[in-house]
Design a protein around this motif. Sequence first.
Motif, PDB file in Angstrom:
ATOM      1  N   ASP A   1       0.852  -1.197   0.000  1.00  0.00           N
ATOM      2  CA  ASP A   1       0.000   0.000   0.000  1.00  0.00           C
ATOM      3  C   ASP A   1       0.885   1.244   0.000  1.00  0.00           C
ATOM      4  O   ASP A   1       0.516   2.290  -0.517  1.00  0.00           O
ATOM      5  CB  ASP A   1      -0.890   0.030   1.251  1.00  0.00           C
ATOM      6  N   GLN A   2       2.040   1.089   0.620  1.00  0.00           N
ATOM      7  CA  GLN A   2       2.994   2.206   0.694  1.00  0.00           C
ATOM      8  C   GLN A   2       4.395   1.652   0.584  1.00  0.00           C
ATOM      9  O   GLN A   2       4.635   0.502   0.944  1.00  0.00           O
ATOM     10  CB  GLN A   2       2.888   2.882   2.056  1.00  0.00           C
ATOM     11  N   GLY A   3       5.330   2.483   0.133  1.00  0.00           N
ATOM     12  CA  GLY A   3       6.726   2.068   0.066  1.00  0.00           C
ATOM     13  C   GLY A   3       7.047   1.377  -1.242  1.00  0.00           C
ATOM     14  O   GLY A   3       6.180   1.202  -2.103  1.00  0.00           O
ATOM     15  N   ARG A   4       8.332   0.984  -1.378  1.00  0.00           N
ATOM     16  CA  ARG A   4       8.793   0.402  -2.634  1.00  0.00           C
ATOM     17  C   ARG A   4       9.518  -0.914  -2.406  1.00  0.00           C
ATOM     18  O   ARG A   4      10.211  -1.082  -1.404  1.00  0.00           O
ATOM     19  CB  ARG A   4       9.778   1.362  -3.306  1.00  0.00           C
ATOM     20  N   VAL A   5       9.373  -1.815  -3.379  1.00  0.00           N
ATOM     21  CA  VAL A   5      10.134  -3.069  -3.387  1.00  0.00           C
ATOM     22  C   VAL A   5      10.948  -3.071  -4.672  1.00  0.00           C
ATOM     23  O   VAL A   5      10.382  -2.918  -5.758  1.00  0.00           O
ATOM     24  CB  VAL A   5       9.189  -4.291  -3.351  1.00  0.00           C
ATOM     25  N   ILE A   6      12.266  -3.192  -4.560  1.00  0.00           N
ATOM     26  CA  ILE A   6      13.130  -3.179  -5.732  1.00  0.00           C
ATOM     27  C   ILE A   6      13.945  -4.476  -5.738  1.00  0.00           C
ATOM     28  O   ILE A   6      14.633  -4.784  -4.765  1.00  0.00           O
ATOM     29  CB  ILE A   6      14.073  -1.958  -5.701  1.00  0.00           C
TER      30      ILE A   6
END
Length: 265
Positions: free
Chosen positions: A60-65
Amino acid sequence: MADAPIEIEFDNVSITLGATPVLRGLSLRVRRGETKVLLGESGAGKSVALKLAIGLLRPDQGRVIVLGEPVSTMPEAALYRLRRRIGIVFQESALFDSLTVRDNVAYRLDEEHAMDLEAIDARVRACLAAVELEEVMDKFPAELSGGMQRRVAIARALATEPEIMLFDSPTGGLDPITATNIMEQIIRLRDVNHVTSLLVTHRLQDAAMLAAYRWDAEHNALRPADGMSAHTSFLVLHDQHAVFDGSAAELHASTQPYVQHFLQI
Ligand SMILES: Nc1ncnc2c1ncn2[C@@H]1O[C@H](COP(=O)(O)OP(=O)(O)OP(=O)(O)O)[C@@H](O)[C@H]1O
Ligand SMILES: [Mg+2]
């Protein structure tokens, strides 16, 4: 290893499933060739974290790289290509019941149409040899023990020669000897193939083994790490966030109350 590229990164990731906040502000980094062990009690969000890493769930929030790609926002087609570079061993082995061991392991290779039959056969044999299971190639999953099924699931995940492996409780429900054997193979992948891994486990023995041993490629044997880095770090999930993230020595020295409680169980 400290300057190896970061291959898995969670940046301030939050996710609510149904009405349940599962993760709030989780950040983590795993460098190439490193194994990050996710610890935490049942329901802490460990499997959810692995699903976020391959884009099966989106935050819902933040990033996954992952491998430089923005997993949390990229379109499905691009995710599909990225997933070929990632091997996944699910919490349940999730083999295809109607396919032989050979066809289970070959599944993603057949799907990609990029290899001829001989090359596929050689790859399948090599992956099964890596988990010491070449002899069951023509059997069906139902004919194997739980531990053998888990090893086939690992072989299947290895088939595409992934740069990243995600292991969800690879030793769950197994006897100590089979569990140790699986951990040995995971250590070999880390030290010989320099595979980057996120590994979920309930067993502190697994965590201890990852930190204390390394694979000696010259003698093809497991050796005590003896102060050499075992390229393993630990993250403890509790109350929807990481209450600990660091080395084995830091874990044992931690004064964080939940970590102390967790280590005493
Ligand atoms: N698809 C979903 N829909 C709704 N809630 C979910 C879903 N998947 C997981 N959850 C909830 O998220 C929380 C974390 O689940 P998760 O499966 O990540 O736990 P876990 O740490 O892997 O536990 P275990 O050690 O038992 O495998 C739980 O409260 C679970 O009920
Ligand atoms: Mg789980």
